[in-house]
Design an enzyme around this catalytic site. Structure first.
Site, PDB file in Angstrom:
ATOM      1  N   CYS A  88       0.998  -0.980  -0.160  1.00 20.00           N
ATOM      2  CA  CYS A  88       0.142  -0.203  -0.172  1.00 20.00           C
ATOM      3  C   CYS A  88       0.821   1.277   0.190  1.00 20.00           C
ATOM      4  O   CYS A  88       1.516   1.712  -0.961  1.00 20.00           O
ATOM      5  CB  CYS A  88      -0.922   0.031   1.026  1.00 20.00           C
ATOM      6  SG  CYS A  88      -2.152   1.122   1.245  1.00 20.00           S
TER       7      CYS A  88
ATOM      8  N   HIS B 250      -3.494  -5.612   1.084  1.00 22.71           N
ATOM      9  CA  HIS B 250      -2.650  -5.922   2.528  1.00 22.71           C
ATOM     10  C   HIS B 250      -2.590  -7.477   2.996  1.00 22.71           C
ATOM     11  O   HIS B 250      -3.227  -7.782   3.670  1.00 22.71           O
ATOM     12  CB  HIS B 250      -3.388  -5.125   3.785  1.00 22.71           C
ATOM     13  CG  HIS B 250      -3.170  -3.697   3.403  1.00 22.71           C
ATOM     14  ND1 HIS B 250      -2.257  -2.893   4.159  1.00 22.71           N
ATOM     15  CD2 HIS B 250      -4.017  -2.794   2.767  1.00 22.71           C
ATOM     16  CE1 HIS B 250      -2.432  -1.723   3.726  1.00 22.71           C
ATOM     17  NE2 HIS B 250      -3.327  -1.675   2.860  1.00 22.71           N
TER      18      HIS B 250
ATOM     19  N   GLU C 165      -0.414  -8.627   5.170  1.00 22.84           N
ATOM     20  CA  GLU C 165      -0.234  -8.542   6.624  1.00 22.84           C
ATOM     21  C   GLU C 165      -1.451  -8.773   7.471  1.00 22.84           C
ATOM     22  O   GLU C 165      -1.654  -9.243   8.503  1.00 22.84           O
ATOM     23  CB  GLU C 165       0.659  -7.557   6.943  1.00 22.84           C
ATOM     24  CG  GLU C 165       0.184  -6.269   7.496  1.00 22.84           C
ATOM     25  CD  GLU C 165      -0.421  -5.456   5.987  1.00 22.84           C
ATOM     26  OE1 GLU C 165      -0.475  -5.853   4.946  1.00 22.84           O
ATOM     27  OE2 GLU C 165      -0.517  -4.209   6.125  1.00 22.84           O
TER      28      GLU C 165
END
Lengths: 240, 97
Positions: free
Chosen positions: A93, A202, A204
């Site tokens: 991002c 994302h 994570e």
């Protein structure tokens, strides 16, 4: 799922003023079986880490352009050198925006086509399973991880786009509709060597059942993001 | 003290979602006959001394390094600003009567 023999691997996670997802990125590294090392934007020392994650957020308030001011932070000078030397670097991002601003990856991100902030679980197709951050996927595999941004529209000139396609450097593409107007549905790309990867969604946030996107196994069961981090460990073991 | 104005615009071939949104809103307010809006950035940069050619060259370098991203934007103007407003804005000692 963690990579055995990877406990000694140290993966740096850089925090800038306005970074939001550094803690989640550190946690993802830990869940994958490695040791997260917090790095600070103002410190040019990379601490001898084996790989680096540039996490998401709004560094320097996204003032001027997303990632534009972060790109000149002391840590980035060292990181650009190290990345050119082959250090695995993942930009997520805002981290992806920093990688384009620092010219480690081509193109740029502009505001989403419809200007809205988008936050949703996003299906991606893994187009290149040969990079340092995607070797645990199968080429063509579809994965689901969260997408959340306002400046996510990937743009580059046609020649650059053709070059990326021709060299297999389009790593991820949006599936099920283009959320933000990105050229050729591109969600993530890599450098020629495959050690530097940037993407808008994302990984994570999708590393542990109970906290990820909804999946076939139930609500919040998705853990597709974990393999980004185990891929890095696998590639580190391969080169060790 | 002098002032330099820098203007940065999205490249013509890059879609400008902000300009497009502004363009969409204008007819709703009764402003008709406008066919396109493109939105850019203006920087007013105050320098310590007078605006010499060297200062302009420095500011241009800054404009191309940090103020703009050459992939998506063009620097369309780097110019000394000699208007009264510039002089007023850079004066710290003037107190209006």
């Amino acid at each position: 799922m963690s990579v055995s023999g990877a406990a000694g691997a140290r993966i740096g996670v850089v925090t800038f003023p306005g970074t939001l997802d550094d803690r989640d990125a550190q946690r993802a590294v830990r869940v994958a079986g490695a040791t997260p090392v917090p790095l600070w934007h103002g410190d040019a020392d990379l601490g001898g880490v084996d790989a680096v994650v540039l996490p998401g957020g709004f560094s320097y308030g996204d003032y001027l352009r997303a990632g534009a001011i972060a790109r000149f932070a002391p840590v980035m000078t060292s990181l650009v050198d190290a990345a050119k030397g082959g250090l695995p670097v993942l930009g997520i991002c805002n981290g992806f925006q920093m990688l384009t601003e620092s010219h480690l990856l081509p193109g740029s991100m502009i505001k989403n086509e419809r200007l809205t902030f988008i936050c949703r679980d996003q299906v991606l197709r893994v187009e290149n399973a040969g990079t340092a951050w995607t070797n645990e996927f199968a080429a063509g595999e579809e994965i689901t991880i969260p997408l959340k941004n306002q400046d996510g529209q990937y743009v580059a000139d046609e020649r650059t786009l053709d070059e990326l396609e021709g060299e297999g450097r389009v790593v991820f593409r949006y599936v099920g509709g283009n959320p933000n107007g990105s050229r050729r549905d591109i969600a993530g790309i890599s450098n020629a060597r495959g050690n530097v990867v940037g993407l808008m969604p994302h990984p994570e946030h999708a590393v542990e059942a109970g906290f990820g996107p909804d999946g076939a196994a139930g609500l919040r069961s998705g853990t597709d993001g974990l393999r980004f981090f185990t891929s890095a460990l696998t590639s580190l073991l391969a080169t060790a | 003290m002098g002032r330099v104005v820098v203007e940065v615009m999205p490249k013509p071939e890059i879609l400008d979602p902000q300009g497009k949104a502004v363009n969409g809103a204008l007819p709703r307010l009764g402003f008709t006959g406008i066919s396109q809006v493109r939105q850019g950035k203006r920087f007013e940069i105050t320098v310590d001394g007078p605006v010499t050619d060297e200062v302009l060259a420095d500011v241009r370098r800054a404009a191309e390094t940090l103020l703009s991203n050459p992939v998506i934007e063009d620097v369309v103007k780097v110019e000394a600003d000699n208007t009264d407003a510039a002089v007023d804005a850079t004066s710290t000692t003037q107190i209006p009567a």
